[in-house]
Scaffold this motif. Structure first.
Motif, PDB file in Angstrom:
ATOM      1  N   ALA A  50       0.806  -1.221   0.000  1.00 49.61           N
ATOM      2  CA  ALA A  50       0.000   0.000   0.000  1.00 49.61           C
ATOM      3  C   ALA A  50       0.836   1.266   0.000  1.00 49.61           C
ATOM      4  CB  ALA A  50      -0.931  -0.013   1.221  1.00 49.61           C
ATOM      5  N   ASP A  51       1.982   1.256   0.684  1.00 49.02           N
ATOM      6  CA  ASP A  51       2.727   2.504   0.856  1.00 49.02           C
ATOM      7  C   ASP A  51       3.466   2.946  -0.406  1.00 49.02           C
ATOM      8  OD1 ASP A  51       4.622   0.501   0.928  1.00 49.02           O
ATOM      9  OD2 ASP A  51       5.556   1.124   2.805  1.00 49.02           O
ATOM     10  N   TYR A  52       3.294   2.265  -1.526  1.00 48.88           N
ATOM     11  CA  TYR A  52       3.854   2.723  -2.792  1.00 48.88           C
ATOM     12  C   TYR A  52       2.816   3.421  -3.659  1.00 48.88           C
ATOM     13  CZ  TYR A  52       8.672   1.181  -2.538  1.00 48.88           C
ATOM     14  OH  TYR A  52      10.002   1.070  -2.202  1.00 48.88           O
ATOM     15  N   LEU A  53       1.609   3.590  -3.138  1.00 51.38           N
ATOM     16  CA  LEU A  53       0.582   4.371  -3.823  1.00 51.38           C
ATOM     17  C   LEU A  53       0.602   5.789  -3.263  1.00 51.38           C
ATOM     18  CD1 LEU A  53      -0.318   1.385  -4.299  1.00 51.38           C
ATOM     19  CD2 LEU A  53      -2.655   2.241  -4.336  1.00 51.38           C
ATOM     20  N   SER A  54       0.505   6.783  -4.133  1.00 55.41           N
ATOM     21  CA  SER A  54       0.576   8.166  -3.650  1.00 55.41           C
ATOM     22  C   SER A  54      -0.579   8.507  -2.724  1.00 55.41           C
ATOM     23  CB  SER A  54       0.651   9.144  -4.826  1.00 55.41           C
ATOM     24  OG  SER A  54      -0.178   8.766  -5.883  1.00 55.41           O
ATOM     25  N   ALA A  59       5.946   9.263  -1.711  1.00 59.14           N
ATOM     26  CA  ALA A  59       6.423  10.635  -1.921  1.00 59.14           C
ATOM     27  C   ALA A  59       6.219  11.127  -3.348  1.00 59.14           C
ATOM     28  CB  ALA A  59       7.899  10.721  -1.543  1.00 59.14           C
ATOM     29  N   ARG A  60       6.234  10.199  -4.312  1.00 59.99           N
ATOM     30  CA  ARG A  60       6.068  10.604  -5.715  1.00 59.99           C
ATOM     31  C   ARG A  60       4.680  10.208  -6.215  1.00 59.99           C
ATOM     32  NH1 ARG A  60      10.834   9.115  -9.583  1.00 59.99           N
ATOM     33  NH2 ARG A  60       9.601  10.599 -10.835  1.00 59.99           N
ATOM     34  N   PRO A  61       4.176  10.896  -7.224  1.00 61.00           N
ATOM     35  CA  PRO A  61       2.813  10.607  -7.715  1.00 61.00           C
ATOM     36  C   PRO A  61       2.764   9.354  -8.586  1.00 61.00           C
ATOM     37  CG  PRO A  61       3.789  12.388  -8.983  1.00 61.00           C
ATOM     38  CD  PRO A  61       4.778  12.069  -7.899  1.00 61.00           C
ATOM     39  N   THR A  62       2.729   8.207  -7.951  1.00 55.53           N
ATOM     40  CA  THR A  62       2.707   6.947  -8.683  1.00 55.53           C
ATOM     41  C   THR A  62       1.321   6.597  -9.213  1.00 55.53           C
ATOM     42  OG1 THR A  62       2.463   5.888  -6.527  1.00 55.53           O
ATOM     43  CG2 THR A  62       4.663   5.844  -7.520  1.00 55.53           C
ATOM     44  N   PHE A 208      10.760   6.333 -13.252  1.00 57.13           N
ATOM     45  CA  PHE A 208      10.991   5.722 -11.940  1.00 57.13           C
ATOM     46  C   PHE A 208      12.225   4.816 -11.968  1.00 57.13           C
ATOM     47  CE2 PHE A 208       6.495   6.760 -12.089  1.00 57.13           C
ATOM     48  CZ  PHE A 208       6.272   7.343 -10.845  1.00 57.13           C
ATOM     49  N   LYS A 209      13.286   5.313 -12.616  1.00 55.53           N
ATOM     50  CA  LYS A 209      14.477   4.467 -12.774  1.00 55.53           C
ATOM     51  C   LYS A 209      15.139   4.137 -11.443  1.00 55.53           C
ATOM     52  CE  LYS A 209      17.381   8.496 -13.904  1.00 55.53           C
ATOM     53  NZ  LYS A 209      18.273   9.079 -14.940  1.00 55.53           N
ATOM     54  N   TYR A 213      10.184  -0.998  -9.138  1.00 59.06           N
ATOM     55  CA  TYR A 213       8.954  -1.500  -8.518  1.00 59.06           C
ATOM     56  C   TYR A 213       7.876  -0.408  -8.505  1.00 59.06           C
ATOM     57  CZ  TYR A 213       5.747  -3.191  -4.902  1.00 59.06           C
ATOM     58  OH  TYR A 213       4.608  -3.572  -4.217  1.00 59.06           O
ATOM     59  N   ALA A 214       8.269   0.807  -8.111  1.00 60.97           N
ATOM     60  CA  ALA A 214       7.321   1.929  -8.158  1.00 60.97           C
ATOM     61  C   ALA A 214       6.883   2.203  -9.590  1.00 60.97           C
ATOM     62  CB  ALA A 214       7.953   3.181  -7.547  1.00 60.97           C
ATOM     63  N   GLY A 215       7.784   1.999 -10.544  1.00 60.92           N
ATOM     64  CA  GLY A 215       7.440   2.176 -11.947  1.00 60.92           C
ATOM     65  C   GLY A 215       6.381   1.198 -12.415  1.00 60.92           C
TER      66      GLY A 215
END
Length: 582
Positions: A50-54, A59-62, A208-209, A213-215
């Motif tokens: 969950a913590d990889y969703l903005s 922190a970034r708009p994923t 997201f280089k 994973y975030a990419g």
């Protein structure tokens, strides 16, 4: 004075009654005036913590498209999965039950008892057209989750393909949607992209280089945007209940685990959960504990369907009214039986919003509010709380573990086995359904490094990456080191046999192979490899015996490909010819 006082009291009472009536009317009006739910769209992001969703604080708009749904709907900030593995987690998601109840504990569990009712079956009975479109063969229909779906699309564009991009999932789903737009539909979408290896397409790979994973998550969010646009173009969006969630998270190196399956720490267990209802513009963030097993009873309530008896999920629909329920002290079950593949203890857990208890050889207790990273074990500092949670965990298992269902040990067919190997999943023995609180076994925490190295070697072997003498020598050194850590694990000796055979060290291959057979007798490939090793040193009688034993397993093991059976017959024929020469 008395009369005026009485009058004021009566007026006050009337005002309170009137205010209460208006509040009740507003609640009813909000629910009754909202557009009816005609369509249900359930989107599952594989391996999505969950913590990889903005919208969950990254922190970034994923995830701008998921964020937009959350701004119009309801975001549950503390949502858990009961198990960090794709197939059993989706079984929980689609049945509203936990693994001890439905019986799937790993990705190769074929058996799915007919008594378990899926969400698709419930909606189909209600008159919905039901379609599922999956991103990987780990959810192939052979595993039983096609139950209740009119269409279950697991046929990929390229023959033998084990996974596909989310855009390919969408193309198949959109073609189906266009044919069903005049009917009520239940659409289930499964996006596999965030699963390792992390390889997002452009422009997400470049954007997201620093975190592929975030990419991957940003890419599947882009594909969710396509789904929303398609629903709008078909005039289906305003009447759709849209649910976005994940099956499990990803450890990303935390607690020593690179991916998932092994541990049940929060990074592998916390997932997103967003509901967008027709006509809603709520933008509500709900901090109470939720689970993916809550989806079934929630959808049932919203559609006025009786939920299946005996499910463990909770109806979350009351949160969608102006009068949400009072917070409760809820505890959710979680598990990983994966360590039992190595003859280690199970990991059985119980989590509330604040507390997490893990039953294993050395039990663990964490205060998730003070220690979200689960770094400080409080078992010794708070023994009473640990004991209470342990007893509650035992009660849940006593109530939910299947009794007398007689689960068959159904073997995987050759095609499913090949797909799972391609996805990096098959390696080691099957898990053991061990729910005992046995603290005499080895603790999984002590062998996470062993697990990482062994899994890497197995993947390399099964994906034909162990080529070249230097790489084989390095693999041999790793196996020798692992054998010192876990000398009774038969799969290590099988792997050592394979590597020695590749290195043409036939004496060593025979030594390791025979040891593997003493630990666990009888596997086709091991007898086949031993036959080749004995033949190379001209011990033809021993070689013939091994090939004959290999062939006996072809009669009862349908996962052995026909080509392998032919090879075994050929090898045996050659050996018999050699024996005649001598």
């Amino acid at each position: 004075m008395t009369f005026n006082k009485t009058k004021r009291v009566l007026l006050l009472i009337m005002l309170v009654i009137l205010t209460a009536g208006v509040c009740v009317w507003l609640v009813v009006q909000r629910r009754s005036s909202a557009p009816a739910i005609r369509h249900v769209v359930l989107i599952s992001l594989d391996t999505c913590r969950a913590d990889y969703l903005s919208c969950y604080g990254y922190a970034r708009p994923t995830t701008p498209h998921i964020d937009a749904l959350a701004k119009q709907g309801y975001l549950f900030s503390h949502t858990m999965t009961p198990i960090p593995m794709t197939l059993p987690a989706h079984t929980s998601m689609l049945t509203g039950t936990i693994p001890p109840h439905h019986g799937k504990h790993e990705n190769s569990d074929v058996h799915f008892d007919p008594s378990h009712v899926t969400l698709a079956a419930l909606l189909k009975k209600k008159g919905y057209r039901t379609g599922a479109f999956v991103g990987a063969q780990i959810l192939n229909h052979r595993f039983g989750l096609d139950r209740g779906f009119d269409t279950y699309h697991d046929r990929f564009a390229q023959q033998g393909q084990s996974e596909r991009r989310a855009e390919e999932v969408n193309r198949a789903a959109f073609a189906w949607l266009e044919k069903q737009k005049d009917n009520p539909v239940f659409l289930f979408l499964h996006y596999y992209d965030p699963h390792d290896t992390y390889d997002p397409p452009e422009p997400f790979a470049t954007t997201f280089k620093e975190s592929p994973y975030a990419g991957e998550i940003a890419y599947v969010d882009h594909c969710i945007g396509q789904v929303v646009a398609k629903l709008k173009s078909l005039d289906m969006y305003e009447s759709s209940l849209i649910i976005v969630t994940g099956d499990h998270g990803e450890m990303l190196g935390e607690h020593g685990e690179t991916t998932h399956m092994f541990f049940i720490y929060q990074s592998a267990m916390k997932v997103p959960l967003v509901y967008k209802l027709p006509g809603s513009s709520a933008a509500d963030k709900i901090d109470d504990l939720a689970s993916i097993i809550d989806i079934v009873p929630t959808v049932c309530d919203l559609l006025d369907i009786d939920p299946p008896a005996g499910i463990q999920g909770k109806n979350l629909a009351p949160y969608f009214s102006n009068k949400p329920p009072q917070p409760e002290d809820r505890y959710l079950y979680c598990e990983s039986l994966f360590p039992t593949k190595y003859d280690l203890n199970s990991l059985l857990g119980l989590a509330s919003k604040q507390w997490k208890y893990i039953q294993t050889t050395r039990p663990e207790l964490y205060d998730l509010e003070e220690d979200p990273g689960e770094q400080t074990n409080l078992v010794e500092a708070q023994p009473r709380r640990a004991r209470i949670l342990k007893n509650r965990l035992a009660q849940i298992l006593e109530q939910t573990v299947r009794q007398g269902e007689g689960q068959e040990d159904t073997p995987l067919d050759a095609e499913s086995l090949r797909h799972l190997r391609s996805l990096g999943y098959v390696g080691g023995s099957s898990v053991k359904e061990d729910f005992s609180f046995d603290q005499s076994k080895k603790d999984p925490k002590d062998l996470i490094g062993f697990h990482n190295e062994f899994t890497k070697l197995i993947r390399m072997a099964e994906q034909n990456q162990l080529v070249g003498q230097n790489r084989l020598a390095d693999a041999q050194a790793v196996v020798e080191r692992l054998l010192k850590q876990h000398p009774e694990f038969y799969k290590l000796y099988e792997l050592a046999t394979f590597i020695a055979l590749k290195r043409k060290d036939y004496e060593r291959a025979i030594r390791y192979g025979e040891k593997a057979l003493t630990l666990k007798p009888g596997r086709f490939q091991l007898h086949f490899d031993l036959g080749k090793a004995y033949a190379r040193i001209k011990q033809y009688e021993a070689a013939a015996k091994q090939f004959e034993l290999a062939l006996t397993f072809t009669l009862k093991d349908q996962t052995i490909p026909l080509a392998e059976r032919v090879r075994a017959h050929g090898q045996l024929g050659m050996i018999r010819g050699k024996q005649k020469e001598f």
